[in-house]
Write an enzyme that holds these catalytic residues in place. Structure first.
Site, PDB file in Angstrom:
ATOM      1  N   CYS A  85     -12.379   8.215  -5.721  1.00  0.00           N
ATOM      2  CA  CYS A  85     -12.433   8.384  -4.267  1.00  0.00           C
ATOM      3  C   CYS A  85     -11.018   8.779  -3.825  1.00  0.00           C
ATOM      4  O   CYS A  85     -10.119   7.941  -3.796  1.00  0.00           O
ATOM      5  CB  CYS A  85     -12.886   7.062  -3.657  1.00  0.00           C
ATOM      6  SG  CYS A  85     -13.098   7.114  -1.896  1.00  0.00           S
ATOM      7  N   CYS A  90      -0.898  10.007  -9.220  1.00  0.00           N
ATOM      8  CA  CYS A  90      -0.563  11.201  -9.987  1.00  0.00           C
ATOM      9  C   CYS A  90       0.386  10.798 -11.113  1.00  0.00           C
ATOM     10  O   CYS A  90       1.403  10.140 -10.870  1.00  0.00           O
ATOM     11  CB  CYS A  90       0.101  12.238  -9.077  1.00  0.00           C
ATOM     12  SG  CYS A  90       0.710  13.701  -9.957  1.00  0.00           S
ATOM     13  N   CYS A 141       3.260  17.488  -5.973  1.00  0.00           N
ATOM     14  CA  CYS A 141       3.970  18.124  -7.094  1.00  0.00           C
ATOM     15  C   CYS A 141       3.230  19.292  -7.732  1.00  0.00           C
ATOM     16  O   CYS A 141       3.795  19.978  -8.584  1.00  0.00           O
ATOM     17  CB  CYS A 141       4.296  17.090  -8.170  1.00  0.00           C
ATOM     18  SG  CYS A 141       2.870  16.533  -9.137  1.00  0.00           S
ATOM     19  N   CYS A 148       4.084  12.663 -10.545  1.00  0.00           N
ATOM     20  CA  CYS A 148       5.054  12.312  -9.491  1.00  0.00           C
ATOM     21  C   CYS A 148       4.834  10.927  -8.900  1.00  0.00           C
ATOM     22  O   CYS A 148       5.544  10.539  -7.983  1.00  0.00           O
ATOM     23  CB  CYS A 148       5.048  13.359  -8.389  1.00  0.00           C
ATOM     24  SG  CYS A 148       3.553  13.368  -7.373  1.00  0.00           S
ATOM     25  N   CYS A 189      -2.235  18.078  -7.154  1.00  0.00           N
ATOM     26  CA  CYS A 189      -1.494  17.114  -6.348  1.00  0.00           C
ATOM     27  C   CYS A 189      -0.736  17.869  -5.259  1.00  0.00           C
ATOM     28  O   CYS A 189      -0.003  18.823  -5.544  1.00  0.00           O
ATOM     29  CB  CYS A 189      -0.530  16.342  -7.238  1.00  0.00           C
ATOM     30  SG  CYS A 189       0.532  15.194  -6.332  1.00  0.00           S
TER      31      CYS A 189
END
Length: 134
Positions: A121, A96, A50, A99, A47
């Site tokens: 996607c 995510c 984070c 976060c 991510c």
């Protein structure tokens, strides 16, 4: 997994305007413009907000949709799936788990020759690739 919680102003300081628009405001980068659309580098996709591990290169595949596509997250609890009925469509948003940043959408049953028949996607701007050889 320890959650990352920040105010919107803290996210604005940390992220570029485009990263903020996609990750925190559920935007979408234009098709075929992201840095990871055609990447074949082995490694881990984390991510961008984070740093949590989200996907591994071994699950990335060519979907020709304009965004990086994966058939499963690195761990089942790495992402959260949320029903999304925005823009007059019925989709499943991918966020995510650490976060709560917007990553993209997941689609099922499109006929791809993958082990799961899922297509995660994902916006390139939501990801950071950590190459395996680094």
């Amino acid at each position: 997994m320890e959650k990352v919680v920040k105010s919107e102003s803290e996210w604005r300081v940390q992220l570029s305007p485009e990263e903020f628009r996609v990750l925190r405001q559920a935007g979408t980068e234009p098709a075929y413009t992201g840095e990871y659309v055609d990447t074949k580098t082995e490694g881990v996709y984390s991510c961008r907000a984070c740093g949590a591990e989200l996907f591994r290169s071994g699950t990335k595949f060519e979907s020709h949709c304009g965004w990086p596509s994966f058939f499963e997250p690195s761990e089942s609890d790495a992402v959260v799936l949320i029903e999304d009925h925005s823009l007059g469509m019925s989709r499943v948003e991918v966020r995510c788990a650490r976060c709560d940043s917007h990553l993209g959408h997941v689609f099922h049953g499109e006929g791809y020759a993958t082990p799961t028949d899922d297509r995660y996607c994902i916006n390139s701007v939501s990801l950071r690739l950590v190459p395996a050889d680094s």
